[in-house]
Design an enzyme around this catalytic site. Structure first.
Site, PDB file in Angstrom:
ATOM      1  N   LYS A  22      98.202 -47.772  96.697  1.00  0.00           N
ATOM      2  CA  LYS A  22      98.405 -47.588  98.136  1.00  0.00           C
ATOM      3  C   LYS A  22      99.645 -46.751  98.423  1.00  0.00           C
ATOM      4  CE  LYS A  22     101.981 -50.558  98.795  1.00  0.00           C
ATOM      5  NZ  LYS A  22     103.214 -50.377  99.607  1.00  0.00           N
ATOM      6  N   THR A  50     100.625 -49.578 104.960  1.00  0.00           N
ATOM      7  CA  THR A  50     101.467 -48.521 104.397  1.00  0.00           C
ATOM      8  C   THR A  50     101.018 -47.130 104.831  1.00  0.00           C
ATOM      9  OG1 THR A  50     101.725 -49.962 102.473  1.00  0.00           O
ATOM     10  CG2 THR A  50     102.551 -47.739 102.258  1.00  0.00           C
TER      11      THR A  50
END
Length: 333
Positions: A191, A248
């Site tokens: 991520k 994120t």
């Protein structure tokens, strides 16, 4: 009764400090190690960490040190050193961590030199420690201020995992237990890479449609790597995979996404990193992820494109062309 009452935290950056603050505020006996003596002094005397977590008052009971030996005797250790420094940092603590001590790995990344996740690094350095991983959608500032947060805590030893969950849990910090350590590590590492790409897309002005596409197709890359390395699909659709990806890739509070935004606006990578105190983990993870995926015959075109952008081998404009002109195929491939 909480079994792990005395806890050592290695690393006094924003995330390490936030975790130490949560544990200390919940009544644990916490000592945090800082590489910078001035930072440890500020935590002890003024109950702040204005180096990395400015504006957040810290629990006066939280103790700080710059001596690894001061963490000896801890019931459990939280390792929060940056991923590329985890090996060297743990080596300096090895004489002070007793055999069988749980080490909760809170850094997200892949070591460049070995292409190992943090649990692999721990096994090399402290083979008698009990590895566990903490990952999930969690900004340090939110956690430190006591805003509601839920994360994944992964540990193959069920008894240790349950005790770590009990030790880390707080009224506003909720860990969910799994035994899928590799799944939690893949989600946390990948991520960060995808967040840089999402930042580039928005910084370049390519639109929210492209941003959503990168998140969705990036998640497909994450799940393909997970399948190849033995992760369970439900882990990657949970907090430490999809949950962390959404957070994120959607907020400028993310160091990785903000790095991508700056890249998309035309700033050089060197200039971006030179003006940052905190580590942007995805920058180092991207080339390691590319090599790991190639070694395991996993197709990750978005992640590969970022690795090539960061190395200077590909421009952002050419990366967009390369991705958009790939051979047409089924979405499930």
């Amino acid at each position: 009764m909480v079994s792990y009452q005395t806890i050592g935290v290695i690393g006094a950056g924003a995330w390490g400090t936030a975790l130490a603050q949560t544990l200390s505020s919940s009544g644990r006996d916490v000592t945090i190690w800082s590489f910078e003596p001035d930072c440890a002094d500020a935590i002890n005397k003024r109950h702040v960490n204005d180096c990395y977590l400015d504006g957040v008052p810290l629990d006066p009971r939280l103790k700080a040190t710059s001596e690894p030996a001061d963490l000896a005797g801890s019931d459990a250790i939280l390792s929060v050193a940056p991923a590329q420094h985890t090996r060297a940092t743990l080596q300096s603590f090895a004489p002070h961590i007793a055999s069988g001590t749980p080490v909760l790995l809170c850094s997200k990344g892949i070591e460049i030199s070995s292409r190992a996740f943090m649990a692999g690094v721990l096994r090399d350095v402290l083979p008698d420690a009990v590895p566990a991983v903490l990952s999930g959608p969690s900004f340090a500032a939110d956690v430190a201020r006591g805003l509601p947060t839920a994360v994944t805590l992964a540990c193959e030893d069920a008894r240790v995992g349950e005790q770590l969950v009990e030790a880390c849990a707080a009224p506003t910090f909720r860990p969910y237990l799994t035994d899928d350590v590799i799944g939690a590590e893949i989600g946390g590492a990948v991520k960060n890479v995808l967040a840089i790409v999402c930042g580039i897309v928005l910084g370049k002005g390519l639109g929210r449609s492209a941003h959503a596409a990168i998140m969705a197709r990036g998640f497909a890359e994450m799940t393909r790597l997970g399948k190849a390395l033995g992760a369970r699909p439900e882990t990657l659709t949970g907090l430490c995979g999809l949950g962390d990806l959404v957070l994120t890739c959607s907020s400028e509070m993310s160091r990785n996404m903000s790095c991508g935004l700056a890249l998309g606006r035309g700033e050089s990578l060197n200039h971006i990193l030179e003006n940052r105190l905190a580590v942007t983990e995805g920058v180092a993870t991207a080339p390691a992820l590319k090599t790991l995926a190639l070694d395991n015959d996993v197709e990750m075109p978005i992640s590969f494109a970022l690795a090539d952008i960061l190395s200077g081998d590909l421009s952002v404009d050419d990366a967009m062309i390369r991705l958009m002109s790939r051979e047409h195929r089924s979405e499930t491939e």
